[in-house]
Design an enzyme around this catalytic site. Sequence first.
Site, PDB file in Angstrom:
ATOM      1  N   ASN A 271       0.841  -1.196   0.000  1.00  0.00           N
ATOM      2  CA  ASN A 271       0.000   0.000   0.000  1.00  0.00           C
ATOM      3  C   ASN A 271       0.876   1.247   0.000  1.00  0.00           C
ATOM      4  O   ASN A 271       1.969   1.267   0.560  1.00  0.00           O
ATOM      5  CB  ASN A 271      -0.993  -0.001   1.166  1.00  0.00           C
ATOM      6  CG  ASN A 271      -0.363  -0.054   2.542  1.00  0.00           C
ATOM      7  OD1 ASN A 271       0.648  -0.711   2.759  1.00  0.00           O
ATOM      8  ND2 ASN A 271      -0.966   0.635   3.492  1.00  0.00           N
TER       9      ASN A 271
ATOM     10  N   GLU B  15      -3.190  -4.621  -2.930  1.00  0.00           N
ATOM     11  CA  GLU B  15      -3.789  -5.574  -3.861  1.00  0.00           C
ATOM     12  C   GLU B  15      -3.756  -5.056  -5.294  1.00  0.00           C
ATOM     13  O   GLU B  15      -3.390  -5.766  -6.231  1.00  0.00           O
ATOM     14  CB  GLU B  15      -5.245  -5.880  -3.472  1.00  0.00           C
ATOM     15  CG  GLU B  15      -5.398  -6.497  -2.102  1.00  0.00           C
ATOM     16  CD  GLU B  15      -5.639  -5.475  -0.989  1.00  0.00           C
ATOM     17  OE1 GLU B  15      -4.919  -4.436  -0.932  1.00  0.00           O
ATOM     18  OE2 GLU B  15      -6.537  -5.722  -0.169  1.00  0.00           O
TER      19      GLU B  15
ATOM     20  N   CYS C   7     -10.767  -2.645  -4.410  1.00  0.00           N
ATOM     21  CA  CYS C   7      -9.912  -3.789  -4.770  1.00  0.00           C
ATOM     22  C   CYS C   7     -10.747  -4.974  -5.223  1.00  0.00           C
ATOM     23  O   CYS C   7     -10.404  -5.656  -6.199  1.00  0.00           O
ATOM     24  CB  CYS C   7      -9.029  -4.183  -3.592  1.00  0.00           C
ATOM     25  SG  CYS C   7      -7.707  -2.996  -3.279  1.00  0.00           S
TER      26      CYS C   7
END
Length: 130
Positions: free
Chosen positions: A42, A55, A93
């Site tokens: 992230n 992700e 996501c």
Amino acid sequence: MKYEALINEARVAQKSSYAPYSSFNVGAAVLTGDGQIYKGCNIENSSYGATICAERVAIGNAICDGKRELLAIAIVGGEGFSSDKMAIPCGSCLQVMSELCDDNFEIVLCEGEKIKTFKLSELLPHRFKL
């Protein structure tokens, strides 16, 4: 363990996380049909809308390398940080996964030694797809 290498790569990616606002570092690793693993972490931003999740970074790296068959993703979050919760994919996501993966795509969530595996269809049972 079926996804040991994938989980280990997600843990490596987590170390590169940039999360100065939440202090919730997340790492992800996606497995492609040819056995390749692509990592992501992230990356937060003070303009929160510009933050990108681990992700989507991992999936984007695979797509950028021409991979279209995505089989599974391992997501590691919370380890060594203030949260004791697993890093469950956010709605954005999940929507990206629904666009690029089939219902059998496996999502492996890890926090410490706890591991839970879900099919995409379990976390997003009524997905939007054209």
